[in-house]
Design an enzyme around this catalytic site. Structure first.
Site, PDB file in Angstrom:
ATOM      1  N   HIS A  94       0.836  -1.208   0.000  1.00 44.98           N
ATOM      2  CA  HIS A  94       0.000   0.000   0.000  1.00 44.98           C
ATOM      3  C   HIS A  94       0.869   1.256   0.000  1.00 44.98           C
ATOM      4  O   HIS A  94       2.089   1.182   0.151  1.00 44.98           O
ATOM      5  CB  HIS A  94      -0.920   0.025   1.223  1.00 44.98           C
ATOM      6  CG  HIS A  94      -0.165   0.176   2.521  1.00 44.98           C
ATOM      7  ND1 HIS A  94       0.508  -0.878   3.115  1.00 44.98           N
ATOM      8  CD2 HIS A  94       0.042   1.252   3.316  1.00 44.98           C
ATOM      9  CE1 HIS A  94       1.077  -0.455   4.226  1.00 44.98           C
ATOM     10  NE2 HIS A  94       0.825   0.838   4.369  1.00 44.98           N
ATOM     11  N   ASP A  96       0.698   5.026   1.969  1.00 45.35           N
ATOM     12  CA  ASP A  96      -0.030   5.707   3.043  1.00 45.35           C
ATOM     13  C   ASP A  96      -0.856   6.871   2.500  1.00 45.35           C
ATOM     14  O   ASP A  96      -0.367   7.693   1.721  1.00 45.35           O
ATOM     15  CB  ASP A  96       0.954   6.266   4.087  1.00 45.35           C
ATOM     16  CG  ASP A  96       1.725   5.149   4.777  1.00 45.35           C
ATOM     17  OD1 ASP A  96       1.209   4.022   4.854  1.00 45.35           O
ATOM     18  OD2 ASP A  96       2.857   5.423   5.226  1.00 45.35           O
ATOM     19  N   HIS A 249       4.824   0.155   0.291  1.00 50.97           N
ATOM     20  CA  HIS A 249       5.506  -0.623   1.323  1.00 50.97           C
ATOM     21  C   HIS A 249       4.548  -1.647   1.911  1.00 50.97           C
ATOM     22  O   HIS A 249       3.328  -1.533   1.750  1.00 50.97           O
ATOM     23  CB  HIS A 249       6.091   0.270   2.420  1.00 50.97           C
ATOM     24  CG  HIS A 249       5.066   1.118   3.121  1.00 50.97           C
ATOM     25  ND1 HIS A 249       4.555   2.272   2.581  1.00 50.97           N
ATOM     26  CD2 HIS A 249       4.447   0.959   4.313  1.00 50.97           C
ATOM     27  CE1 HIS A 249       3.680   2.800   3.400  1.00 50.97           C
ATOM     28  NE2 HIS A 249       3.580   2.026   4.469  1.00 50.97           N
ATOM     29  N   ARG A 264       5.237   6.004  13.903  1.00 49.05           N
ATOM     30  CA  ARG A 264       5.207   6.592  12.558  1.00 49.05           C
ATOM     31  C   ARG A 264       4.701   8.031  12.596  1.00 49.05           C
ATOM     32  O   ARG A 264       3.674   8.317  13.200  1.00 49.05           O
ATOM     33  CB  ARG A 264       4.305   5.770  11.637  1.00 49.05           C
ATOM     34  CG  ARG A 264       4.513   6.122  10.183  1.00 49.05           C
ATOM     35  CD  ARG A 264       3.634   5.278   9.283  1.00 49.05           C
ATOM     36  NE  ARG A 264       2.362   5.943   9.056  1.00 49.05           N
ATOM     37  CZ  ARG A 264       1.358   5.389   8.373  1.00 49.05           C
ATOM     38  NH1 ARG A 264       1.468   4.184   7.871  1.00 49.05           N
ATOM     39  NH2 ARG A 264       0.243   6.045   8.191  1.00 49.05           N
TER      40      ARG A 264
HETATM   41  C1  SIN Z   1       3.094   0.993   7.671  1.00 45.74           C
HETATM   42  O1  SIN Z   1       2.356   0.472   6.858  1.00 45.74           O
HETATM   43  O2  SIN Z   1       3.256   2.188   7.737  1.00 45.74           O
HETATM   44  C2  SIN Z   1       3.839   0.100   8.626  1.00 45.74           C
HETATM   45  C3  SIN Z   1       5.086  -0.425   8.074  1.00 45.74           C
HETATM   46  C4  SIN Z   1       5.767  -1.312   9.058  1.00 45.74           C
HETATM   47  O3  SIN Z   1       5.282  -1.496  10.169  1.00 45.74           O
HETATM   48  O4  SIN Z   1       6.812  -1.847   8.718  1.00 45.74           O
END
Ligand code: SIN
Length: 275
Positions: A94, A96, A249, A264
């Site tokens: 996906h 973000d 990612h 994050r």
């Molecule tokens: C995310 O999708 O922002 C999380 C990525 C992760 O936890 O590695």
């Protein structure tokens, strides 16, 4: 500051501490971010206050509508998986916030609690993937727009709602869609980027779901070829900073029975223009 390329996407930046970054290092990071779209850092000392300070020096923060945040810092989202949870956040490819009218510029992820093994984050480079598309496929997607949504994940009966992730989420009333060009001109690098993703893109504007599915699957099969992918193994002190306009990612969910907690911060972006 030293920079070395990482597998098939991104770059590792070493010889600097983000918490002590000088103005000239910040300028260099902006240039590297535009060039690579994905930066990795090791051995950082970046407690939450410094994580916030680094983010604010780079841009404006936008708070995720669905994830819980840390109690003390409402601008820091928790990407948490407890020992007894099966499902993880972000476990499929996906980008973000692509469901926002002004999708996020980037995300800065800091490791807080890591499993003994596993829990890598994989990335894909959508600028390189666009460049390598066949000419007929480039022609087919030129001028198309796509609808991006979060309802199927966070809305009523959404995928995340019906799993053991539900306790980590809020904001079901904030679900919504946005439409973006399928090929965007990257605001900083000027490169053409394929801007659809498996997590949030639901259909091409004006197409039905079945027709859209077929072409989306073709594009996704192209992007997930090994030459566009890298996999980052987290260590204590690791930080990753990715460009949401250029990358996908996904977080590997291969550490059942162990806890993983990441912090994050997401940076605000602007509306995207067609290439
Ligand atoms: C995310 O999708 O922002 C999380 C990525 C992760 O936890 O590695």
């Amino acid at each position: 500051m030293q920079v070395s390329s990482f597998e098939n996407c991104g770059a590792v930046v070493s010889g600097m501490q983000l918490a002590k970054m000088t103005d000239s290092e910040l300028d260099s990071l902006r240039t590297l971010f535009a060039e690579h779209g994905l930066l990795f850092f090791r051995d950082q000392k970046l407690p939450p206050e410094e994580h916030l300070r680094f983010a604010r020096r780079f841009g404006d923060i936008v708070v995720n509508k669905f994830f819980k945040t840390t109690a003390e810092y409402p601008e820091i989202a928790e990407v948490r998986k407890e020992k007894n949870q099966q499902t993880n956040i972000g476990g499929g490819w996906h980008t973000d916030h692509s469901y926002d009218e002004e999708p996020a510029l980037g995300s800065i992820l800091v490791a807080r609690v890591l499993p003994n093994t596993g829990g890598n984050t994989r990335f894909a480079d959508l600028a390189a993937a666009y460049d390598a598309l066949s000419d007929p496929l480039k022609e087919r997607i030129e001028g198309l727009n796509a609808v991006h949504s979060n309802k199927h994940l966070y809305g009523e009966n959404g995928l995340y709602r019906i799993t053991d992730l539900a306790e980590q989420l809020g904001g079901m009333d904030r679900v919504g869609d946005a439409t973006h060009p399928v090929v965007i001109r990257h605001p900083q690098s000027g490169r053409k980027v394929l801007y659809v993703n498996p997590g949030h893109t639901i259909q091409f504007q004006g197409w039905d779901f079945a027709e859209s599915r077929e072409l989306l699957d073709e594009l996704y099969a192209h992007v997930t070829q090994p030459q566009f992918i890298c996999s980052f193994d987290w260590q204590p002190g690791s930080v990753t900073f990715w460009d949401n306009r250029r990358t996908w990612h996904m977080a590997d969910n291969d550490y059942q029975g162990q806890k993983r907690l990441m912090h994050r911060i997401t940076l605000a972006g602007t509306a995207l223009n067609a290439a």
